[in-house]
Design a protein around this motif. Structure first.
Motif, mmCIF file in Angstrom:
data_model
loop_
_atom_site.group_PDB
_atom_site.id
_atom_site.type_symbol
_atom_site.label_atom_id
_atom_site.label_comp_id
_atom_site.label_asym_id
_atom_site.label_seq_id
_atom_site.Cartn_x
_atom_site.Cartn_y
_atom_site.Cartn_z
ATOM 1 N N SER A 121 0.850 -1.187 0.000
ATOM 2 C CA SER A 121 0.000 0.000 0.000
ATOM 3 C C SER A 121 0.887 1.239 0.000
ATOM 4 C CB SER A 121 -0.904 0.000 1.230
ATOM 5 O OG SER A 121 -1.630 1.217 1.318
ATOM 6 N N GLY A 122 0.346 2.319 -0.545
ATOM 7 C CA GLY A 122 1.100 3.559 -0.586
ATOM 8 C C GLY A 122 0.961 4.392 0.671
ATOM 9 N N SER A 123 0.165 3.929 1.630
ATOM 10 C CA SER A 123 -0.025 4.697 2.862
ATOM 11 C C SER A 123 0.097 3.786 4.068
ATOM 12 C CB SER A 123 -1.405 5.364 2.860
ATOM 13 O OG SER A 123 -2.434 4.397 2.755
ATOM 14 N N ALA A 124 0.347 4.397 5.210
ATOM 15 C CA ALA A 124 0.489 3.626 6.446
ATOM 16 C C ALA A 124 -0.837 2.985 6.825
ATOM 17 C CB ALA A 124 0.972 4.545 7.567
ATOM 18 N N ALA A 154 7.221 -0.674 7.019
ATOM 19 C CA ALA A 154 7.535 0.386 6.065
ATOM 20 C C ALA A 154 8.917 0.130 5.488
ATOM 21 C CB ALA A 154 7.487 1.752 6.748
ATOM 22 N N CYS A 155 8.970 -0.118 4.195
ATOM 23 C CA CYS A 155 10.235 -0.454 3.540
ATOM 24 C C CYS A 155 10.834 0.797 2.909
ATOM 25 C CB CYS A 155 9.997 -1.531 2.477
ATOM 26 S SG CYS A 155 11.505 -2.054 1.640
ATOM 27 N N GLY A 156 11.785 1.411 3.621
ATOM 28 C CA GLY A 156 12.524 2.527 3.064
ATOM 29 C C GLY A 156 13.611 2.021 2.125
ATOM 30 N N PRO A 165 8.406 5.473 1.640
ATOM 31 C CA PRO A 165 8.545 4.021 1.780
ATOM 32 C C PRO A 165 7.328 3.280 1.248
ATOM 33 C CG PRO A 165 7.919 4.987 3.883
ATOM 34 C CD PRO A 165 8.155 6.134 2.940
ATOM 35 N N ASP A 166 7.541 2.029 0.902
ATOM 36 C CA ASP A 166 6.425 1.144 0.567
ATOM 37 C C ASP A 166 5.935 0.505 1.862
ATOM 38 O OD1 ASP A 166 6.628 1.505 -2.232
ATOM 39 O OD2 ASP A 166 8.297 0.089 -2.302
ATOM 40 N N HIS A 167 4.642 0.398 2.002
ATOM 41 C CA HIS A 167 4.059 -0.225 3.190
ATOM 42 C C HIS A 167 3.636 -1.637 2.795
ATOM 43 C CE1 HIS A 167 4.048 3.692 5.207
ATOM 44 N NE2 HIS A 167 3.691 4.176 4.019
ATOM 45 N N VAL A 168 4.339 -2.604 3.338
ATOM 46 C CA VAL A 168 4.201 -3.991 2.907
ATOM 47 C C VAL A 168 3.692 -4.848 4.069
ATOM 48 C CG1 VAL A 168 5.389 -5.989 1.926
ATOM 49 C CG2 VAL A 168 6.095 -3.676 1.275
ATOM 50 N N SER A 169 2.768 -5.731 3.771
ATOM 51 C CA SER A 169 2.244 -6.668 4.776
ATOM 52 C C SER A 169 2.497 -8.096 4.328
ATOM 53 C CB SER A 169 0.734 -6.477 4.977
ATOM 54 O OG SER A 169 0.424 -5.171 5.391
ATOM 55 N N THR A 170 2.828 -8.944 5.273
ATOM 56 C CA THR A 170 2.842 -10.380 5.009
ATOM 57 C C THR A 170 1.697 -11.006 5.804
ATOM 58 O OG1 THR A 170 4.434 -10.767 6.807
ATOM 59 C CG2 THR A 170 5.316 -10.503 4.587
ATOM 60 N N TRP A 171 0.916 -11.818 5.131
ATOM 61 C CA TRP A 171 -0.230 -12.495 5.734
ATOM 62 C C TRP A 171 0.022 -13.989 5.775
ATOM 63 C CZ3 TRP A 171 -5.045 -10.965 7.637
ATOM 64 C CH2 TRP A 171 -5.346 -9.596 7.549
ATOM 65 N N VAL A 172 -0.362 -14.617 6.876
ATOM 66 C CA VAL A 172 -0.362 -16.073 7.001
ATOM 67 C C VAL A 172 -1.767 -16.468 7.429
ATOM 68 C CG1 VAL A 172 0.613 -18.083 8.149
ATOM 69 C CG2 VAL A 172 2.070 -16.123 7.645
ATOM 70 N N GLU A 205 14.958 -9.397 1.702
ATOM 71 C CA GLU A 205 15.019 -9.644 0.262
ATOM 72 C C GLU A 205 14.795 -8.354 -0.525
ATOM 73 O OE1 GLU A 205 16.017 -12.261 -2.623
ATOM 74 O OE2 GLU A 205 15.668 -12.908 -0.545
ATOM 75 N N LEU A 206 13.947 -7.476 0.009
ATOM 76 C CA LEU A 206 13.680 -6.187 -0.635
ATOM 77 C C LEU A 206 14.782 -5.165 -0.358
ATOM 78 C CD1 LEU A 206 9.855 -5.871 0.167
ATOM 79 C CD2 LEU A 206 10.861 -6.215 -2.100
ATOM 80 N N ASN A 207 15.723 -5.529 0.495
ATOM 81 C CA ASN A 207 16.821 -4.643 0.885
ATOM 82 C C ASN A 207 16.303 -3.367 1.540
ATOM 83 O OD1 ASN A 207 19.582 -4.122 1.133
ATOM 84 N ND2 ASN A 207 19.639 -2.923 -0.759
ATOM 85 N N CYS A 208 15.277 -3.524 2.394
ATOM 86 C CA CYS A 208 14.716 -2.383 3.107
ATOM 87 C C CYS A 208 15.740 -1.825 4.094
ATOM 88 C CB CYS A 208 13.462 -2.787 3.882
ATOM 89 S SG CYS A 208 12.141 -3.461 2.867
ATOM 90 N N ASP A 209 15.739 -0.533 4.260
ATOM 91 C CA ASP A 209 16.651 0.114 5.186
ATOM 92 C C ASP A 209 16.439 -0.429 6.596
ATOM 93 O OD1 ASP A 209 18.603 1.878 6.060
ATOM 94 O OD2 ASP A 209 17.177 3.503 6.373
ATOM 95 N N ASN A 210 17.513 -0.900 7.227
ATOM 96 C CA ASN A 210 17.473 -1.410 8.604
ATOM 97 C C ASN A 210 16.439 -2.522 8.770
ATOM 98 O OD1 ASN A 210 18.295 -1.458 11.343
ATOM 99 N ND2 ASN A 210 16.611 -0.104 11.935
ATOM 100 N N ASN A 211 16.311 -3.347 7.735
ATOM 101 C CA ASN A 211 15.325 -4.447 7.767
ATOM 102 C C ASN A 211 13.928 -3.954 8.149
ATOM 103 O OD1 ASN A 211 17.261 -6.368 7.070
ATOM 104 N ND2 ASN A 211 17.741 -6.839 9.204
ATOM 105 N N ALA A 212 13.620 -2.727 7.716
ATOM 106 C CA ALA A 212 12.306 -2.119 7.965
ATOM 107 C C ALA A 212 12.001 -1.996 9.458
ATOM 108 C CB ALA A 212 11.207 -2.906 7.266
#
Length: 224
Positions: A121-124, A154-156, A165-172, A205-212
């Motif tokens: 998502s583009g927003s928090a 938040a993936c900076g 940043p991209d706001h990314v969620s992982t769902w299980v 894997e996305l190389n997010c700053d400080n592991n997001a």
């Protein structure tokens, strides 16, 4: 260790499978084991391309499924492939979703497993409305239930420090409808732990700053 309905089912199936294997071996007369079926199962750390499920995640999967080995998750559905798809999607839009992988017990069916997905998502996040979830203090937002959990981060971008940043969620999520039982709290913690494991793997894997900002271990403290 927590004993779930799946654990009971898994132990029963394992006993039956063991009996059948002994019966087949007795009838064939083979003693050298050359005719044994190939082992297509894998340990948790090898699932979804390897490295997606850490030690805590593996222990949590055992709580959920009652198993320590799982059906081969294949070479196509991996965290690396999900990261590449997410990156391609982010070039043209701020929203998207896709699969990471599926996790099935070593003894079971394709109706009795876990679905792991990503969303961007583009927003928090603004909080989840579903009352069955318990909010946790992890990442930007996290929540868990007896049959599902998610972690949003938040993936900076290290190479684009001035971009949003991209706001990314992982769902299980469980692939079938389940009802809570006496082990609901243990299952909530287990689902949250697995979701955190995939979130951390995807952030790396996305190389997010400080592991997001995700810690090596999950934080399972409910949000106040």
């Amino acid at each position: 260790m927590v004993t779930t309905r799946r654990r009971t089912y898994g132990l029963l199936c394992a006993t039956l499978a063991g009996s059948l294997m002994l019966a087949v071996a007795g009838c064939s007369g083979e003693e050298d084991g050359n005719d044994k079926a190939p082992d297509v199962s894998m340990t948790a750390d090898k699932l979804c391309g390897g490295g997606a499920v850490n030690k805590s995640g593996a222990e949590a999967l055992e709580v959920i499924t009652g198993d320590t080995r799982f059906q081969d998750s294949g070479k196509e559905l991996t965290v690396g492939a999900a990261a590449r798809e997410l990156t391609r999607t982010a070039v043209s839009t701020s929203q998207g979703k896709g699969d990471i992988c599926r996790i099935y017990p070593n003894i079971g069916s394709y109706d009795d497993g876990l679905r792991v997905t990503w969303e961007m998502s583009g927003s928090a996040p603004r909080g989840i409305a579903a009352s069955k979830f318990t909010l946790l203090t992890m990442g930007e937002e996290a929540a868990t239930a007896h049959d599902a959990a998610y972690v949003t981060f938040a993936c900076g971008h290290k190479d684009r420090p001035n971009t949003a940043p991209d706001h990314v969620s992982t769902w299980v999520e469980d692939t079938k409808v389940t009802v809570p039982d006496e082990n609901e709290r243990a299952l909530e913690n287990a689902y949250a732990t697995v979701a955190h494991s995939f979130a951390l793997a995807l952030a790396k894997e996305l190389n997010c700053d400080n592991n997001a900002g995700l810690k090596p271990k999950p934080t399972l403290i409910p949000a106040s």
